[in-house]
Motif scaffolding. Structure first.
Motif, mmCIF file in Angstrom:
data_model
loop_
_atom_site.group_PDB
_atom_site.id
_atom_site.type_symbol
_atom_site.label_atom_id
_atom_site.label_comp_id
_atom_site.label_asym_id
_atom_site.label_seq_id
_atom_site.Cartn_x
_atom_site.Cartn_y
_atom_site.Cartn_z
ATOM 1 N N LYS A 77 -20.843 42.524 -71.193
ATOM 2 C CA LYS A 77 -22.027 42.296 -70.346
ATOM 3 C C LYS A 77 -22.299 43.450 -69.393
ATOM 4 C CE LYS A 77 -21.594 37.265 -70.401
ATOM 5 N NZ LYS A 77 -20.920 36.183 -69.680
ATOM 6 N N VAL A 78 -21.311 44.319 -69.218
ATOM 7 C CA VAL A 78 -21.496 45.487 -68.339
ATOM 8 C C VAL A 78 -22.712 46.301 -68.788
ATOM 9 C CG1 VAL A 78 -20.447 47.695 -67.641
ATOM 10 C CG2 VAL A 78 -19.072 45.607 -67.654
ATOM 11 N N PHE A 79 -22.989 46.278 -70.089
ATOM 12 C CA PHE A 79 -24.069 47.106 -70.624
ATOM 13 C C PHE A 79 -25.405 46.362 -70.717
ATOM 14 C CE2 PHE A 79 -19.999 48.602 -72.470
ATOM 15 C CZ PHE A 79 -19.945 49.818 -71.830
ATOM 16 N N ASP A 80 -25.446 45.126 -70.195
ATOM 17 C CA ASP A 80 -26.662 44.308 -70.312
ATOM 18 C C ASP A 80 -27.545 44.336 -69.073
ATOM 19 O OD1 ASP A 80 -25.795 43.530 -72.782
ATOM 20 O OD2 ASP A 80 -25.078 41.555 -72.175
ATOM 21 N N PHE A 81 -27.109 45.008 -68.016
ATOM 22 C CA PHE A 81 -27.904 44.967 -66.774
ATOM 23 C C PHE A 81 -27.786 46.296 -66.034
ATOM 24 C CE2 PHE A 81 -23.684 44.271 -65.260
ATOM 25 C CZ PHE A 81 -23.661 44.598 -63.911
ATOM 26 N N SER A 82 -28.638 46.487 -65.046
ATOM 27 C CA SER A 82 -28.582 47.678 -64.197
ATOM 28 C C SER A 82 -28.560 47.246 -62.744
ATOM 29 C CB SER A 82 -29.826 48.550 -64.407
ATOM 30 O OG SER A 82 -29.999 48.832 -65.765
ATOM 31 N N LEU A 83 -27.894 48.019 -61.926
ATOM 32 C CA LEU A 83 -27.908 47.773 -60.480
ATOM 33 C C LEU A 83 -29.135 48.465 -59.883
ATOM 34 C CD1 LEU A 83 -24.126 48.421 -59.684
ATOM 35 C CD2 LEU A 83 -25.272 46.199 -59.823
ATOM 36 N N ASP A 84 -29.850 47.749 -59.025
ATOM 37 C CA ASP A 84 -31.001 48.383 -58.373
ATOM 38 C C ASP A 84 -30.581 48.945 -57.013
ATOM 39 O OD1 ASP A 84 -31.047 46.247 -56.489
ATOM 40 O OD2 ASP A 84 -32.313 45.043 -57.821
ATOM 41 N N ALA A 85 -31.508 49.629 -56.359
ATOM 42 C CA ALA A 85 -31.200 50.307 -55.086
ATOM 43 C C ALA A 85 -30.693 49.326 -54.039
ATOM 44 C CB ALA A 85 -32.433 51.040 -54.581
ATOM 45 N N GLU A 86 -31.270 48.118 -54.029
ATOM 46 C CA GLU A 86 -30.845 47.107 -53.051
ATOM 47 C C GLU A 86 -29.380 46.708 -53.282
ATOM 48 O OE1 GLU A 86 -32.008 42.539 -51.629
ATOM 49 O OE2 GLU A 86 -32.820 43.351 -53.508
ATOM 50 N N ASP A 87 -29.002 46.524 -54.544
ATOM 51 C CA ASP A 87 -27.607 46.186 -54.887
ATOM 52 C C ASP A 87 -26.654 47.263 -54.368
ATOM 53 O OD1 ASP A 87 -28.631 44.046 -56.383
ATOM 54 O OD2 ASP A 87 -28.614 45.196 -58.255
ATOM 55 N N VAL A 88 -26.999 48.503 -54.674
ATOM 56 C CA VAL A 88 -26.140 49.633 -54.303
ATOM 57 C C VAL A 88 -26.009 49.728 -52.781
ATOM 58 C CG1 VAL A 88 -25.963 52.169 -54.366
ATOM 59 C CG2 VAL A 88 -26.566 50.910 -56.447
ATOM 60 N N ASN A 89 -27.134 49.544 -52.070
ATOM 61 C CA ASN A 89 -27.108 49.609 -50.600
ATOM 62 C C ASN A 89 -26.224 48.528 -50.002
ATOM 63 O OD1 ASN A 89 -28.786 51.808 -50.620
ATOM 64 N ND2 ASN A 89 -30.668 50.631 -50.324
ATOM 65 N N GLN A 90 -26.270 47.332 -50.594
ATOM 66 C CA GLN A 90 -25.435 46.221 -50.088
ATOM 67 C C GLN A 90 -23.951 46.547 -50.250
ATOM 68 O OE1 GLN A 90 -27.216 42.973 -52.473
ATOM 69 N NE2 GLN A 90 -27.428 41.857 -50.564
ATOM 70 N N ILE A 91 -23.603 47.089 -51.411
ATOM 71 C CA ILE A 91 -22.196 47.451 -51.672
ATOM 72 C C ILE A 91 -21.760 48.568 -50.713
ATOM 73 C CG2 ILE A 91 -20.630 48.501 -53.366
ATOM 74 C CD1 ILE A 91 -22.341 47.051 -55.566
ATOM 75 N N ASP A 92 -22.608 49.586 -50.593
ATOM 76 C CA ASP A 92 -22.260 50.728 -49.741
ATOM 77 C C ASP A 92 -22.106 50.323 -48.276
ATOM 78 O OD1 ASP A 92 -22.235 52.264 -51.995
ATOM 79 O OD2 ASP A 92 -24.151 53.265 -51.623
ATOM 80 N N ALA A 93 -22.882 49.320 -47.853
ATOM 81 C CA ALA A 93 -22.793 48.855 -46.464
ATOM 82 C C ALA A 93 -21.394 48.295 -46.164
ATOM 83 C CB ALA A 93 -23.871 47.800 -46.195
ATOM 84 N N VAL A 94 -20.796 47.601 -47.142
ATOM 85 C CA VAL A 94 -19.425 47.085 -46.950
ATOM 86 C C VAL A 94 -18.429 48.250 -46.932
ATOM 87 C CG1 VAL A 94 -17.616 45.552 -47.835
ATOM 88 C CG2 VAL A 94 -20.028 44.912 -48.110
ATOM 89 N N SER A 95 -18.612 49.189 -47.881
ATOM 90 C CA SER A 95 -17.700 50.340 -47.979
ATOM 91 C C SER A 95 -17.645 51.143 -46.682
ATOM 92 C CB SER A 95 -18.139 51.275 -49.112
ATOM 93 O OG SER A 95 -17.971 50.642 -50.360
ATOM 94 N N GLN A 96 -18.766 51.189 -45.973
ATOM 95 C CA GLN A 96 -18.811 51.979 -44.734
ATOM 96 C C GLN A 96 -17.878 51.438 -43.652
ATOM 97 O OE1 GLN A 96 -23.053 52.107 -44.169
ATOM 98 N NE2 GLN A 96 -23.232 53.721 -45.709
ATOM 99 N N ASN A 97 -17.460 50.181 -43.782
ATOM 100 C CA ASN A 97 -16.539 49.601 -42.787
ATOM 101 C C ASN A 97 -15.070 49.820 -43.130
ATOM 102 O OD1 ASN A 97 -18.648 48.541 -41.211
ATOM 103 N ND2 ASN A 97 -18.883 46.845 -42.656
#
Length: 339
Positions: free
Chosen positions: A302-322
């Motif tokens: 299923k990894v190849f069935d979808f794409s992450l959009d900019a909002e998804d990436v921003n949400q993940i990066d916001a956690v990483s920043q902490n």
């Protein structure tokens, strides 16, 4: 179950690989007892599902032997054409010390014999001690063996950017470097990715699902202790999580991933893998295969069935920043092995 075209990468002119590699560290012990017969039956399932690329090493227990036996059975039951569709990437991890052509060739011959091949698709070289410059001699002899046809392509595992540069500047053609890279360990983003992009080197990443910690199984759960961490992978990556920011921040990451996963109708692990696959220079992610014990073929597809959009990436990066800066704490890729 066939994988879409986007799940493959023309890695070199002669190797078209699956971007999820089947990791065979799990057969080396510490992940449950492997029954060789069951393991080989399962390898057929992986290949039939489209997962054609294997990552192994000389020191992963019977991994090279399993590849050899699998190849023999594949040829016997399906012919030579079937075996040309699979790729097996091994490693050589010698003890530091003086390197002669004979030492190098003898070790390469062991892998050739165990894997039952005339030429190794990819030889990934690891070296424990940078102060011992014999690694350059080892690589030069491997390059000679490549010219002689015993190795198709030369690669590295757990080299940092500084030493990758030394090797490239010595005129040795490296096609990939295998490093730890995940939502928890983002050290390759500091220097490694940029260097690899400049020199057309791919990254193969391990630890990308943190040994299974990046999954629904650990969402909302109390922090696992010694006995709860039943495999060497879980122990290893739990230590990484502790260094990165601890269990509470990890729970925040998991719940963020869960909401993104639900939005796309996939799993937390799918999101964790997709995020790293989308990074520049990443050729593939290695997902451990506990052959005959637990399989995640349908989920991984299923990894190849979808794409992450900019909002998804921003949400993940916001956690990483902490989180803490693992590059400052540990150093560049692979430095945890050379303390």
């Amino acid at each position: 179950m066939a994988l879409p075209a986007a799940s493959y990468l023309q890695f070199t002119s002669d190797l078209n690989i699956c971007r999820i590699l089947n990791g065979m560290w799990q057969v080396s012990g510490g992940h449950g007892r492997i029954d060789p017969k069951a393991a080989i039956q399962t390898m057929f399932k992986y290949v039939d599902a489209g997962f054609t690329t294997w990552d192994l090493a000389d020191h992963y227990g019977p991994a090279e032997d399993l590849i050899g036996e699998f190849r023999r059975q594949l040829i016997a039951t399906r012919g030579q054409e079937a075996v040309s569709q699979i790729q097996a990437f091994t490693k050589w991890v010698p003890r530091p010390g003086k390197m002669t052509k004979k030492i190098v060739e003898d070790n390469i011959n062991i892998s050739l014999r165990r894997m039952d091949v005339e030429s190794l698709d990819l030889m990934q070289f690891h070296w424990w001690e940078y102060r011992d410059k014999n690694y350059l001699d080892a690589l030069k002899y491997m390059a000679e063996l490549q010219t002689e046809g015993k190795i198709k392509h030369l690669a590295l595992t757990n080299f940092d950017t500084e030493h990758l540069q030394i090797i490239v500047e010595a005129g040795i053609k490296i096609v990939s470097n295998q490093v730890q890279f995940s939502l928890v360990d983002r050290r390759p983003e500091v220097n490694m990715i940029q260097f690899c992009q400049q020199h057309d080197i791919k990254l193969f990443t391990y630890g990308t699902v943190c040994g299974g910690l990046l999954s629904e199984k650990y969402l909302g759960k109390p922090e696992p202790r010694g006995f709860d961490l039943a495999t060497v992978s879980l122990k290893k990556y739990k230590n990484m999580v502790d260094a990165w920011g601890g269990w509470q921040l990890f729970q925040e990451l998991l719940s963020t991933l869960k909401s993104i996963a639900d939005k796309h109708g996939v799993s937390i692990a799918n999101v964790a893998l997709r995020y790293i696959l989308d990074k520049p220079a990443v050729g593939g992610v290695i997902v451990g295969a506990r052959l005959g014990i637990s399989e995640h073929l349908e989920d991984n597809a299923k990894v190849f069935d979808f794409s992450l959009d900019a909002e998804d990436v921003n949400q993940i990066d916001a956690v990483s920043q902490n989180s803490r800066d693992l590059y400052q704490l540990i150093g560049d890729c692979g430095d945890e092995y050379r303390r």
